[in-house]
Structure formats: structure tokens, C-alpha cells
Scaffold this motif. Structure first.
Motif, short mmCIF file in Angstrom:
data_model
loop_
_atom_site.label_atom_id
_atom_site.label_comp_id
_atom_site.label_asym_id
_atom_site.label_seq_id
_atom_site.Cartn_x
_atom_site.Cartn_y
_atom_site.Cartn_z
N UNK A 1 0.84 -1.20 0.00
CA UNK A 1 0.00 0.00 0.00
C UNK A 1 0.88 1.26 0.00
N UNK A 2 1.93 1.25 0.82
CA UNK A 2 2.84 2.39 0.89
C UNK A 2 3.52 2.63 -0.45
N UNK A 3 4.06 1.55 -1.05
CA UNK A 3 4.71 1.69 -2.36
C UNK A 3 3.71 2.15 -3.40
N UNK A 4 2.47 1.66 -3.33
CA UNK A 4 1.44 2.06 -4.27
C UNK A 4 1.21 3.57 -4.21
N UNK A 5 1.22 4.11 -2.99
CA UNK A 5 1.05 5.56 -2.82
C UNK A 5 2.31 6.32 -3.23
N UNK A 6 3.47 5.82 -2.83
CA UNK A 6 4.74 6.51 -3.10
C UNK A 6 5.06 6.55 -4.60
N UNK A 7 4.71 5.48 -5.31
CA UNK A 7 5.01 5.39 -6.74
C UNK A 7 3.75 5.65 -7.58
N UNK A 8 2.94 6.58 -7.11
CA UNK A 8 1.72 6.94 -7.82
C UNK A 8 2.07 7.41 -9.24
N UNK A 9 1.34 6.94 -10.19
CA UNK A 9 1.64 7.24 -11.59
C UNK A 9 2.42 6.11 -12.24
N UNK A 10 3.24 5.41 -11.46
CA UNK A 10 3.95 4.24 -11.95
C UNK A 10 3.13 2.99 -11.63
N UNK A 11 2.66 2.93 -10.39
CA UNK A 11 1.72 1.89 -9.96
C UNK A 11 0.34 2.52 -10.06
N UNK A 12 -0.54 1.90 -10.81
CA UNK A 12 -1.86 2.47 -11.05
C UNK A 12 -2.95 1.47 -10.67
N UNK A 13 -3.19 1.31 -9.38
CA UNK A 13 -4.21 0.33 -8.98
C UNK A 13 -5.61 0.80 -9.34
#
Length: 112
Positions: free
Chosen positions: A30-42
Motif C-alpha cells: 500500500x505504501x509503495x502504491x502511494x509513493x510510486x503513484x503514476x507508476x503503480x496504477x491500482x
């Protein structure tokens, strides 16, 4: 010709499934998903749960490699992903291939 069951691949993976793939906690994913927003696009379902695609998982593999295996900072990994994602993806493929070959050679050595 006998009927062959088609292999059905999932379109979306839950955060728990992704965490299990990497042996990490869902909070880190979840943290990485938020930190890499735009790269990870859930994608989010009606409940607001994150659902990840194969592309997201490939990006998580690169992030995992850069942060956990190479020891980069999150900001450094994010910058690297934005500048040279394809190069990092290719490097990761080579590393995985070499690890597979090494494992195969170790198995052959055991047989001898």
C-alpha cells in the motif's frame, strides 16, 4: 483431439495476493502504491480495495529489486523508474534468467 482447458490468467490481483508474491506485508505494498503513484496504477473496486494488474506487478518487481536488493532509497528508485524503466526491466529479466540458470546448474551438480 482432446479438449484442453485454457489457462485463465487473472486480470486483477488483490493487495494480499501481491504482498504474498513478494513475501511482504500489505502495508508495504500500500505504501509503495502511494509513493510510486503514476507508476503503480491500482484500480479500486466499489469497496475502495486496490486491485493490481500484471503491469503493476512488473513495476513492483522493479521497485522491489531497486529498493530491497540494490538498497536504493525510495526517491532514488522512483527517479530511476521515471528515467529508465525499460532499462531496469531488462536488467531485472537478465538477473532472473541468470538466477534460473544457476538453480538449474546446482540441480545438475546434485545429480552428478
Amino acid at each position: 483431439m482432446p479438449y484442453k482447458e485454457p489457462v485463465i490468467e487473472k486480470v486483477y490481483y488483490t493487495i494480499g495476493e501481491v504482498a504474498a508474491m513478494f513475501g511482504e506485508n500489505t502495508s508495504l505494498i500500500r505504501f509503495w502504491s502511494n509513493k510510486f503513484e503514476g507508476i503503480i496504477k491500482p484500480h479500486k473496486n466499489k469497496k475502495g480495495n486496490r486491485l493490481f494488474t500484471k503491469d503493476d506487478i512488473e513495476n513492483f518487481k522493479i521497485i522491489y529489486h531497486l529498493v530491497k536488493e540494490k538498497g536504493m532509497t525510495l526517491d532514488g528508485a522512483k527517479k530511476r523508474m521515471k528515467e529508465n524503466k525499460d532499462g531496469e526491466s531488462h536488467n531485472l529479466e537478465i538477473i532472473e534468467s541468470l538466477a534460473s540458470i544457476r538453480q538449474m546448474l546446482l540441480e545438475v551438480k546434485e545429480m552428478l
